[in-house]
Design a protein around this motif. Structure first.
Motif, PDB file in Angstrom:
ATOM      1  N   THR A 460       0.303  -0.064  -3.190  1.00 64.04           N
ATOM      2  CA  THR A 460       1.373   0.753  -2.613  1.00 64.04           C
ATOM      3  C   THR A 460       2.455   0.983  -3.662  1.00 64.04           C
ATOM      4  OG1 THR A 460       0.959  -0.304  -0.465  1.00 64.04           O
ATOM      5  CG2 THR A 460       3.007   0.965  -0.710  1.00 64.04           C
ATOM      6  N   ARG A 461       2.858   2.238  -3.827  1.00 65.91           N
ATOM      7  CA  ARG A 461       3.960   2.555  -4.738  1.00 65.91           C
ATOM      8  C   ARG A 461       5.226   2.705  -3.901  1.00 65.91           C
ATOM      9  NH1 ARG A 461       5.982   7.344  -7.520  1.00 65.91           N
ATOM     10  NH2 ARG A 461       6.896   6.713  -9.505  1.00 65.91           N
ATOM     11  N   ILE A 462       6.270   2.016  -4.324  1.00 66.20           N
ATOM     12  CA  ILE A 462       7.491   1.943  -3.506  1.00 66.20           C
ATOM     13  C   ILE A 462       8.732   2.253  -4.340  1.00 66.20           C
ATOM     14  CG2 ILE A 462       6.502   0.236  -1.930  1.00 66.20           C
ATOM     15  CD1 ILE A 462       8.098  -1.911  -3.482  1.00 66.20           C
ATOM     16  N   ARG A 463       9.802   2.544  -3.618  1.00 62.56           N
ATOM     17  CA  ARG A 463      11.144   2.593  -4.205  1.00 62.56           C
ATOM     18  C   ARG A 463      11.995   1.562  -3.469  1.00 62.56           C
ATOM     19  NH1 ARG A 463      13.324   6.544  -7.052  1.00 62.56           N
ATOM     20  NH2 ARG A 463      11.874   8.099  -6.194  1.00 62.56           N
ATOM     21  N   THR A 487      11.363   2.114  -8.945  1.00 58.44           N
ATOM     22  CA  THR A 487      10.035   2.202  -8.345  1.00 58.44           C
ATOM     23  C   THR A 487       9.138   1.093  -8.876  1.00 58.44           C
ATOM     24  OG1 THR A 487       9.122   3.692 -10.027  1.00 58.44           O
ATOM     25  CG2 THR A 487      10.279   4.700  -8.151  1.00 58.44           C
ATOM     26  N   THR A 534      13.319  -0.350   1.647  1.00 57.45           N
ATOM     27  CA  THR A 534      12.155  -0.044   0.811  1.00 57.45           C
ATOM     28  C   THR A 534      11.465   1.212   1.325  1.00 57.45           C
ATOM     29  OG1 THR A 534      11.820  -2.376   0.301  1.00 57.45           O
ATOM     30  CG2 THR A 534       9.962  -0.901  -0.063  1.00 57.45           C
ATOM     31  N   GLN A 535      11.159   2.127   0.428  1.00 55.25           N
ATOM     32  CA  GLN A 535      10.510   3.387   0.774  1.00 55.25           C
ATOM     33  C   GLN A 535       9.113   3.436   0.164  1.00 55.25           C
ATOM     34  OE1 GLN A 535      12.471   6.784  -0.919  1.00 55.25           O
ATOM     35  NE2 GLN A 535      11.061   8.270  -0.003  1.00 55.25           N
ATOM     36  N   LEU A 537       6.182   5.400  -1.365  1.00 53.97           N
ATOM     37  CA  LEU A 537       6.049   6.684  -2.056  1.00 53.97           C
ATOM     38  C   LEU A 537       4.602   7.157  -2.162  1.00 53.97           C
ATOM     39  CD1 LEU A 537       8.467   6.011  -5.066  1.00 53.97           C
ATOM     40  CD2 LEU A 537       8.996   7.193  -2.917  1.00 53.97           C
ATOM     41  N   ASP A 538       3.666   6.221  -2.331  1.00 60.59           N
ATOM     42  CA  ASP A 538       2.279   6.621  -2.597  1.00 60.59           C
ATOM     43  C   ASP A 538       1.374   5.414  -2.346  1.00 60.59           C
ATOM     44  OD1 ASP A 538       0.124   8.150  -3.326  1.00 60.59           O
ATOM     45  OD2 ASP A 538       0.638   8.282  -5.446  1.00 60.59           O
TER      46      ASP A 538
END
Length: 617
Positions: A460-463, A487, A534-535, A537-538
């Motif tokens: 998981t890719r996060i911000r 990120t 936490t968001q 992203l991908d």
């Protein structure tokens, strides 16, 4: 488990006397004359007729019994560059029981005026005084050095391969009897064959008799400089041995990390290769956008630790070669901290700290940076890498990549090759085939693949509001690879696929529950303790192939008793650590070159271990 690893060796004690290097431990000088380079050329290079033999070589191997400053190796490389054909490959084997320290090695090279690309490559890759075999690459010369650190006699028993020319160097027999004896020469004879030659500075009668006793013809010739005599000779054989069918044309099935590394290793050794994968390069699990290079260590398993040392060195050398001087940037982060988050992780950290970094090859630093909330180990040479980009960079110079599927393979009745049937219905003949296709990716199956399971993994890719912790990778229960700009990639899940193999139809869509699991596993990382900040992203999802002990299967397949079908598969756990090293070993094994792993270490990877496990032994 086996016994603890042998302790680190002490660096050699060096003194400079009247401007010449002197070995305190042996009471002898490093050179026999005031012109060391002329000595090496006459005693070793000319004695083995290397300029002429190099000119006609496709692959050539040199063995040496005393590495010292590396002068013999560097001058041999100079001769190789001057005379060898463009696609030829040189393998050098050398041993050193009392290695020079890096500072003393540099002093030697400055004294001798050695500052070319090969001497710099040697110094850059020079190993710590860890007993065992260490591989050093000289990319510009199309050559490798396998440096054995420790006493030659026991190490030689763990070496496989063929040597074409020997440099019998080392301090005088009276000062160094452990190097000049029949035990050593019996192993030398085992690695020699028709046409193998030798040269040496010594003319001692006992050395001559020992060499003759193991099958060498020995001749006295005029010595170098003030030395009255020295010895040269060649290995005598009384029987022709089995017929040898040279390997010139090899098919590699699979375009993931294992396949491209295998193809690259063979291509650099002058083999014509064709790589088959209908999905293209890094289309499966090897397309991972953020993989972690991290050793797998155990406080009382030196063979596993030797695999880790060799794997770390080989993957780092591969990345260095592909990035330098103008290649793509493949590294995402440098340095990896492993934290003991779970009870199992804390126990692992405690055991390794108790054993000490010396017991595991100096791969971790107990004082390195890390989160204070848990005990940790810091691996300064650990990396985060864009593995998909690494695969594409390794495949960039490969001569032939085919997208037709390989449907079946059949060993030739005469044992000299393998026939491949492809989707274009045109059978193709190869001298050998290497299966590097993961379970469930189509293509021919070999008996060993029944032991392979498939595992789905989601990243998981996060911000998130990360603090600046230094840019290294944080691992423990899950991992976090910082990307900059707030990120990071986190992961990864490890869900076994039902039914083990042949699951091309498995749904590989990312799952929200796996994102949640990834976030839960890294909530100990600074900045990730508040999920609402936490968001996502991908995501990235891949299916990996593994066996029970999480080590790959590397070696000959039972599919062909003649050894023309080989495999390097099941790299789904720590593939970045093992796949490049396994490819180097398998390429040398196939071609009869000096192998970079001790026999006992390589046995941990061989597919035949599955038979032993199944029998309960």
């Amino acid at each position: 488990m086996t016994s603890p690893a042998p302790p680190l060796l002490d660096w050699a004690r060096l003194e400079w006397r009247d401007g010449s290097p002197f070995a305190v431990d042996y009471g002898d000088g490093y050179f026999g004359s005031r012109d060391p380079q002329a000595e090496v050329r006459e005693v070793f290079l000319d004695a083995n007729d290397l300029s002429l033999r190099f000119a006609g070589a496709q692959r050539f191997s040199i063995g040496e019994t005393g590495f010292g400053s590396g002068l013999n190796v560097l001058l041999a490389l100079e001769e190789w560059r001057r005379h060898a054909p463009p696609n030829a490959f040189l393998s050098i084997l050398s041993f050193e029981a009392h290695p020079l320290s890096p500072g003393d090695l540099l002093a030697f090279h400055r004294h001798l005026g050695l500052d070319d690309a090969d001497s710099r490559a040697l110094r850059d890759q020079y190993p710590a005084p860890i007993p065992g075999l260490h591989r050093i690459e000289f990319p510009g010369a199309r050559a490798v050095l396998t440096l054995g650190v420790g006493e030659a006699a026991p190490l030689l028993t763990q070496v496989q391969g063929r040597v074409d020319a020997w440099f019998f160097d080392g301090f005088a027999p009276r000062s160094n009897p452990a190097l000049w004896n029949t035990g050593v020469f019996r192993q030398v004879a085992r690695l020699s064959g028709p046409g193998t030659t030798f040269g040496t500075y010594t003319a001692a009668g006992q050395v001559r008799r020992d060499l003759e006793s193991v099958g060498f013809s020995v001749h006295r010739v005029a010595g170098h400089g003030r030395k009255r005599e020295r010895l040269i000779g060649n290995f005598k054989t009384t029987c022709p041995g089995p017929a040898v069918h040279p390997v010139q044309h090899v098919a590699v099935v699979g375009g993931g990390l294992a396949g491209v590394c295998m193809a690259d290793a063979l291509h650099r050794r002058g083999v014509r290769i064709v790589l088959f994968d209908p999905a293209g390069i890094a289309a499966g699990a090897s397309g991972n956008p953020a993989a972690v290079l991290l050793p797998n260590l155990h406080p009382r398993d030196p063979e596993l630790n030797r695999l880790a040392i060799a794997g770390m060195r080989q993957t780092q050398a591969l990345i260095q070669r592909l990035e330098d001087p103008h290649g793509p940037c493949l590294r995402l982060a440098t340095g990896v901290a492993f934290h003991g988050i779970s009870a199992h992780g804390q126990k692992r950290v405690a055991r390794l700290l108790k054993a000490g970094p010396e017991a595991t090859g100096l791969l971790f630093n107990p004082e390195g940076p890390g989160c204070a909330a848990a005990p940790h180990l810091f691996y300064p040479h650990g990396l985060a890498v864009d593995m998909g980009a690494l695969c594409r960079a390794a495949a960039q110079d490969l001569p032939a990549i085919h997208t037709q599927a390989v449907l079946s393979l059949n060993p030739c009745d005469d044992g000299t090759g393998v026939m491949l049937e492809t989707s274009d219905e045109q059978p193709l003949r190869f001298d050998a085939v290497v299966l590097a296709n993961a379970a469930g990716t189509g293509g021919p199956l070999c008996p060993e693949q029944s032991a392979i399971s498939t595992v789905m993994g989601q990243m998981t890719r996060i911000r998130a509001p990360f603090p600046d912790w230094g840019g290294y990778v944080a691992t423990g229960q899950g991992y976090c690879i910082p990307q900059g700009g707030g990120t990071a990639w986190i992961g990864a899940t490890y869900r076994r696929t039902e039914g083990a193999t042949n699951h091309l139809g498995t749904d590989k869509a990312p799952l929200a529950e796996d994102d949640a699991a990834n976030l839960r596993h890294v909530n100990w990382v600074p900045g990730l303790d508040e999920a609402d900040k936490t968001q996502v992203l991908d995501q990235w999802v891949g299916e990996r192939a593994v066996v029970r002990d999480r080590l790959p299967l590397v070696g000959r397949s039972r599919l062909d008793p003649n050894g023309r079908v080989l495999m390097t598969v099941a790299h789904g756990s720590r593939g970045l650590l093992y796949a490049p090293m396994a490819s180097e070993w398998l390429a040398d094994h196939l071609l009869g070159l000096v192998e970079p792993l001790e026999t006992a270490v390589a046995a941990r990877l061989r597919p035949s271990r599955l038979d032993i496990e199944a029998s309960g032994d």
